[in-house]
Design a protein around this motif. Structure first.
Motif, PDB file in Angstrom:
ATOM      1  N   ARG A 276       0.840  -1.197   0.000  1.00  0.00           N
ATOM      2  CA  ARG A 276       0.000   0.000   0.000  1.00  0.00           C
ATOM      3  C   ARG A 276       0.873   1.244   0.000  1.00  0.00           C
ATOM      4  O   ARG A 276       2.048   1.190   0.334  1.00  0.00           O
ATOM      5  N   LYS A 277       0.267   2.373  -0.337  1.00  0.00           N
ATOM      6  CA  LYS A 277       1.017   3.628  -0.330  1.00  0.00           C
ATOM      7  C   LYS A 277       1.108   4.191   1.089  1.00  0.00           C
ATOM      8  O   LYS A 277       0.801   5.347   1.352  1.00  0.00           O
ATOM      9  N   GLU A 278       1.509   3.323   1.974  1.00  0.00           N
ATOM     10  CA  GLU A 278       1.737   3.695   3.373  1.00  0.00           C
ATOM     11  C   GLU A 278       2.865   2.818   3.864  1.00  0.00           C
ATOM     12  O   GLU A 278       2.660   1.767   4.466  1.00  0.00           O
ATOM     13  N   ALA A 279       4.080   3.252   3.553  1.00  0.00           N
ATOM     14  CA  ALA A 279       5.246   2.403   3.792  1.00  0.00           C
ATOM     15  C   ALA A 279       5.479   2.123   5.269  1.00  0.00           C
ATOM     16  O   ALA A 279       5.901   1.035   5.642  1.00  0.00           O
ATOM     17  N   LEU A 280       5.202   3.114   6.116  1.00  0.00           N
ATOM     18  CA  LEU A 280       5.435   2.942   7.543  1.00  0.00           C
ATOM     19  C   LEU A 280       4.127   2.602   8.244  1.00  0.00           C
ATOM     20  O   LEU A 280       3.195   3.410   8.246  1.00  0.00           O
ATOM     21  N   GLY A 282       1.683   1.786  11.554  1.00  0.00           N
ATOM     22  CA  GLY A 282       1.526   2.544  12.793  1.00  0.00           C
ATOM     23  C   GLY A 282       2.570   2.204  13.832  1.00  0.00           C
ATOM     24  O   GLY A 282       3.165   3.088  14.454  1.00  0.00           O
ATOM     25  N   THR A 283       2.839   0.903  14.040  1.00  0.00           N
ATOM     26  CA  THR A 283       3.811   0.470  15.044  1.00  0.00           C
ATOM     27  C   THR A 283       5.222   0.887  14.673  1.00  0.00           C
ATOM     28  O   THR A 283       5.964   1.427  15.500  1.00  0.00           O
ATOM     29  N   ALA A 284       5.612   0.630  13.420  1.00  0.00           N
ATOM     30  CA  ALA A 284       6.957   0.982  12.963  1.00  0.00           C
ATOM     31  C   ALA A 284       7.159   2.494  13.020  1.00  0.00           C
ATOM     32  O   ALA A 284       8.226   2.972  13.434  1.00  0.00           O
ATOM     33  N   LYS A 285       6.157   3.242  12.608  1.00  0.00           N
ATOM     34  CA  LYS A 285       6.248   4.704  12.631  1.00  0.00           C
ATOM     35  C   LYS A 285       6.413   5.215  14.051  1.00  0.00           C
ATOM     36  O   LYS A 285       7.239   6.091  14.317  1.00  0.00           O
ATOM     37  N   SER A 286       5.643   4.655  14.969  1.00  0.00           N
ATOM     38  CA  SER A 286       5.718   5.064  16.367  1.00  0.00           C
ATOM     39  C   SER A 286       7.090   4.758  16.967  1.00  0.00           C
ATOM     40  O   SER A 286       7.702   5.596  17.639  1.00  0.00           O
ATOM     41  N   LYS A 287       7.603   3.541  16.692  1.00  0.00           N
ATOM     42  CA  LYS A 287       8.912   3.151  17.237  1.00  0.00           C
ATOM     43  C   LYS A 287      10.035   3.987  16.639  1.00  0.00           C
ATOM     44  O   LYS A 287      10.965   4.398  17.341  1.00  0.00           O
ATOM     45  N   LEU A 288       9.950   4.230  15.321  1.00  0.00           N
ATOM     46  CA  LEU A 288      10.998   5.016  14.669  1.00  0.00           C
ATOM     47  C   LEU A 288      10.992   6.444  15.189  1.00  0.00           C
ATOM     48  O   LEU A 288      12.056   7.012  15.478  1.00  0.00           O
ATOM     49  N   THR A 289       9.817   7.036  15.337  1.00  0.00           N
ATOM     50  CA  THR A 289       9.717   8.409  15.846  1.00  0.00           C
ATOM     51  C   THR A 289      10.280   8.503  17.255  1.00  0.00           C
ATOM     52  O   THR A 289      11.011   9.444  17.590  1.00  0.00           O
ATOM     53  N   GLU A 290       9.958   7.518  18.084  1.00  0.00           N
ATOM     54  CA  GLU A 290      10.466   7.502  19.462  1.00  0.00           C
ATOM     55  C   GLU A 290      11.992   7.400  19.478  1.00  0.00           C
ATOM     56  O   GLU A 290      12.673   8.096  20.237  1.00  0.00           O
TER      57      GLU A 290
END
Length: 447
Positions: A276-280, A282-290
């Protein structure tokens, strides 16, 4: 002519003697014995290399020779070999109980921040360190091939105290290990694989033919998913004292669940494959941002793309998102190109001094009103526009009643003498806000 007594002594080799000084003779014999032991130990380490038994055998013999357990690590702090039968009461020892996901990183970051790796990789001789979390001392020395650091050997003072001979033997062992690693390049973090070479060649335009790109991309499994996306992480602040980019790369790979990444231009670039056009997620995005936030790093995310031939353009997108995001929204750490494409357009517009001329006069009136009467209508307006004119969502944001929000919108329309129901007016105002944000307008920064 010499007499027979003299002739008998012609080929006799006399050993220097200190005469009647037994203490000096004892020291000399001790020195000779120590030298013989040292050479014998060196020879044993050399035999380990020549026997072609591999890195593990060399490290096991190193344990026998130095009398203390050790491990070999690459620049990504990945353990390549260690003495598996050694019992060491230290959390740094590879055989210790597995640490939590980021516990190892926090420990290594702490070592980096206090200059351990900087000292280790800048020194030509072994270093001794005593860490606050460890009950014993460590001795370590770098491993280098052709002048480039590729890792280190660490020895823990578990069985016996370190000696001067240990220092010299560890230096010799580092040369032995370096020779062995040249025979096992696949295990060295310094030597990139086929995937890394392909991406770097693409970025440097060494591969340009569509047919070659497609063939190589398919071979490397880059069409396993419908879309691709690039995430580029800039960790310069963390590497100021020598934090290994290879290690940071391994941590980010774990967070994003991939191994498709490269080290390029002092940054870490990760290629994500997605359906999908949503590479990150929710979990990966949250962990990476943290992770980025806690370590003062930034990351730029390109738009999704389906043709690998567009990799360089999308790499540039991730870099541009990094640059613009860090300037415009420095408190954020993860920047999406789609959110900064308009700012990129402004950057390419040419005369930056003329950009303000394109701002809406109505917005200027509202900003003047806020400044004169100490109101905050500009903030209300931008949140209203960001919520696509939804009064309820905007009221919820400001934690006020919906009718109170409707009153504020009506007041804003009166001040600007416009109707916010007009799509062209809303577009002009949103564009004006972005222009002022890009220009760093002091009044807007207070919003």
């Amino acid at each position: 002519m010499k007499n027979s007594k003299d002739s008998k002594n012609t080929y006799r080799i006399r050993e220097k003697s200190f005469g009647d000084d037994p203490e000096e003779n004892y020291k000399l014999r001790g020195y000779c014995l120590q030298k013989r032991r040292f050479e014998a130990k060196k020879a044993k380490l050399t035999e380990a290399l020549l026997s072609c038994g591999g890195l593990q055998q060399i490290i096991d013999i190193g344990y026998q020779v130095l009398g203390n357990p050790m491990f070999v690590s690459d620049m990504g702090y990945n353990v390549l070999a260690f003495n598996k039968n050694a019992v060491v009461g230290d959390p740094s020892w590879p055989a210790a109980k597995s640490e939590e996901e980021f516990a190892a990183y926090e420990r290594i970051k702490k070592l980096n921040d206090c200059g351990v790796f900087e000292r280790l990789y800048s020194s030509e001789s072994p270093c001794i360190e005593h860490f606050d979390y460890a009950p014993t001392r460590w001795m370590a020395t770098k491993i280098a091939i052709n002048g480039d650091n590729i890792g280190h050997i660490a020895v823990v003072e578990a069985n016996k105290a370190f000696t001067q001979m240990d220092f010299e033997l560890l230096q010799w062992l580092s040369r032995i290990v370096a020779n062995e690693l040249q025979k096992e390049p696949i295990r060295s973090g310094q030597l990139a694989g086929e995937f890394e070479h392909f991406l770097v060649d693409m970025l440097e335009e060494k591969i340009t033919k569509a047919e070659t790109i497609k063939k190589q991309g398919n071979k490397l499994g880059l069409k396993a998913k419908k879309y691709c996306c690039l995430v580029t992480v800039s960790p310069e602040l963390n590497t100021a004292k020598g934090m290994s980019l290879s290690y940071l790369r391994s941590i980010i790979n774990r967070i994003l669940g991939t191994e498709k990444s490269i080290l390029y231009q002092n940054k870490i670039t990760v290629l994500l494959l997605c359906d999908r056009k949503e590479a990150l997620s929710g979990t990966a995005k949250s962990k990476l941002t943290e992770f980025l936030t806690s370590n003062q790093m930034n990351a730029g995310v390109s738009a999704c793309f389906s043709d690998v031939a567009g990799l360089k353009d999308h790499y540039n997108q991730s870099i541009k998102a990094l640059e613009l995001g860090a300037t415009i929204n420095p408190k954020q750490k993860l920047f999406y190109y789609d959110a900064y494409a308009f700012y990129y357009l402004l950057e390419m517009a040419g005369d930056q001094n003329r950009l303000k001329d394109f701002c809406s006069g109505a917005l200027t009136d509202l900003m003047d009103y806020d400044q004169k009467y100490q109101t905050n209508y500009c903030h209300n307006l931008i949140i209203y526009l960001q919520n696509d004119g939804n009064v309820s969502k905007t009221a919820q944001y400001f934690q006020i009643h919906r009718n109170s929000m409707k009153y504020r919108i009506k007041k804003i329309e009166e001040i600007m003498a416009v109707s916010l129901a007009d799509s062209e007016i809303k577009f002009s105002l949103m564009m004006s806000f972005k222009l002022l944000t890009y220009l760093g307008d002091e009044l807007l920064l207070k919003v």
